[in-house]
Design a protein around this motif. Sequence first.
Motif, PDB file in Angstrom:
ATOM      1  N   MET A   1      29.462  39.875  38.357  1.00 15.29           N
ATOM      2  CA  MET A   1      30.424  40.450  37.445  1.00 15.29           C
ATOM      3  C   MET A   1      30.580  41.948  37.704  1.00 15.29           C
ATOM      4  SD  MET A   1      32.353  39.246  35.256  1.00 15.29           S
ATOM      5  CE  MET A   1      33.141  39.329  33.712  1.00 15.29           C
ATOM      6  N   GLU A   2      29.503  42.589  38.054  1.00 12.85           N
ATOM      7  CA  GLU A   2      29.547  44.026  38.311  1.00 12.85           C
ATOM      8  C   GLU A   2      30.346  44.331  39.584  1.00 12.85           C
ATOM      9  OE1 GLU A   2      26.355  47.421  39.231  1.00 12.85           O
ATOM     10  OE2 GLU A   2      25.904  46.139  37.511  1.00 12.85           O
ATOM     11  N   ALA A   3      30.321  43.445  40.571  1.00 12.56           N
ATOM     12  CA  ALA A   3      31.086  43.641  41.801  1.00 12.56           C
ATOM     13  C   ALA A   3      32.586  43.635  41.507  1.00 12.56           C
ATOM     14  CB  ALA A   3      30.749  42.552  42.811  1.00 12.56           C
ATOM     15  N   PHE A   4      33.005  42.796  40.589  1.00 13.37           N
ATOM     16  CA  PHE A   4      34.422  42.757  40.209  1.00 13.37           C
ATOM     17  C   PHE A   4      34.827  44.071  39.540  1.00 13.37           C
ATOM     18  CE2 PHE A   4      37.802  41.784  37.119  1.00 13.37           C
ATOM     19  CZ  PHE A   4      38.781  41.379  38.010  1.00 13.37           C
ATOM     20  N   GLY A   5      33.954  44.631  38.763  1.00 11.67           N
ATOM     21  CA  GLY A   5      34.216  45.894  38.084  1.00 11.67           C
ATOM     22  C   GLY A   5      34.453  47.040  39.049  1.00 11.67           C
ATOM     23  N   GLN A   6      33.872  46.952  40.223  1.00 15.72           N
ATOM     24  CA  GLN A   6      34.066  47.988  41.228  1.00 15.72           C
ATOM     25  C   GLN A   6      35.458  47.905  41.860  1.00 15.72           C
ATOM     26  OE1 GLN A   6      30.814  47.393  43.914  1.00 15.72           O
ATOM     27  NE2 GLN A   6      29.336  48.435  42.592  1.00 15.72           N
ATOM     28  N   VAL A   8      38.245  46.893  40.205  1.00 15.54           N
ATOM     29  CA  VAL A   8      39.285  47.127  39.200  1.00 15.54           C
ATOM     30  C   VAL A   8      40.037  48.445  39.458  1.00 15.54           C
ATOM     31  CG1 VAL A   8      39.740  47.516  36.742  1.00 15.54           C
ATOM     32  CG2 VAL A   8      38.255  45.641  37.454  1.00 15.54           C
ATOM     33  N   PRO A   9      39.361  49.564  39.706  1.00 17.45           N
ATOM     34  CA  PRO A   9      40.112  50.796  39.986  1.00 17.45           C
ATOM     35  C   PRO A   9      40.991  50.685  41.233  1.00 17.45           C
ATOM     36  CG  PRO A   9      37.831  51.315  39.498  1.00 17.45           C
ATOM     37  CD  PRO A   9      37.923  49.829  39.607  1.00 17.45           C
ATOM     38  N   LEU A  10      40.495  49.999  42.254  1.00 18.68           N
ATOM     39  CA  LEU A  10      41.264  49.815  43.482  1.00 18.68           C
ATOM     40  C   LEU A  10      42.511  48.978  43.204  1.00 18.68           C
ATOM     41  CD1 LEU A  10      41.303  50.408  46.503  1.00 18.68           C
ATOM     42  CD2 LEU A  10      40.053  48.279  46.853  1.00 18.68           C
ATOM     43  N   ALA A  15      48.434  48.704  42.121  1.00 18.68           N
ATOM     44  CA  ALA A  15      49.510  48.327  41.198  1.00 18.68           C
ATOM     45  C   ALA A  15      50.373  49.538  40.865  1.00 18.68           C
ATOM     46  CB  ALA A  15      48.932  47.713  39.928  1.00 18.68           C
ATOM     47  N   ILE A  16      49.752  50.672  40.626  1.00 19.57           N
ATOM     48  CA  ILE A  16      50.501  51.900  40.325  1.00 19.57           C
ATOM     49  C   ILE A  16      51.335  52.315  41.535  1.00 19.57           C
ATOM     50  CG2 ILE A  16      50.252  54.367  39.860  1.00 19.57           C
ATOM     51  CD1 ILE A  16      47.820  53.578  38.078  1.00 19.57           C
ATOM     52  N   MET A  17      50.762  52.255  42.723  1.00 20.25           N
ATOM     53  CA  MET A  17      51.493  52.609  43.937  1.00 20.25           C
ATOM     54  C   MET A  17      52.692  51.681  44.140  1.00 20.25           C
ATOM     55  SD  MET A  17      50.102  55.226  45.423  1.00 20.25           S
ATOM     56  CE  MET A  17      50.407  55.176  47.162  1.00 20.25           C
ATOM     57  N   TYR A  18      52.497  50.406  43.857  1.00 21.20           N
ATOM     58  CA  TYR A  18      53.587  49.442  44.023  1.00 21.20           C
ATOM     59  C   TYR A  18      54.744  49.782  43.084  1.00 21.20           C
ATOM     60  CZ  TYR A  18      56.300  45.175  43.978  1.00 21.20           C
ATOM     61  OH  TYR A  18      57.331  44.274  44.036  1.00 21.20           O
ATOM     62  N   PHE A  19      54.457  49.997  41.813  1.00 20.16           N
ATOM     63  CA  PHE A  19      55.518  50.219  40.837  1.00 20.16           C
ATOM     64  C   PHE A  19      56.133  51.617  40.914  1.00 20.16           C
ATOM     65  CE2 PHE A  19      53.546  46.515  38.799  1.00 20.16           C
ATOM     66  CZ  PHE A  19      54.680  45.737  38.650  1.00 20.16           C
TER      67      PHE A  19
END
Length: 93
Positions: A1-6, A8-10, A15-19
């Motif tokens: 679960m902690e690996a997924f949390g790493q 999330v920012p990426l 997503a921000i770059m796309y939009f």
Amino acid sequence: MEAFGQFVPLILIFAIMYFLLIRPQQKKLKQHKAMVDAVRKGDQVITQGGMFGKVSRVKDADEVELEIATGVKVRLVKSTIAQVLSKTEPADS
């Protein structure tokens, strides 16, 4: 679960770059293509090089003949048209 949390920012950065960057650029490109495809004889245009002229003939799918002065005509690739200043009315069929 902690690996997924790493990741999330990426994922959020992507997503921000796309939009903010990719999607608006694709929309702008699509609008330019539609404008260029709609160019026809008699339209006043500006090229990317800064030349003003009147379309005297649409030769084929990707080429137009532009009259930049009386009796002076140049051939252009359609995609180099930057802006259509005035459209002609469609001819009655």
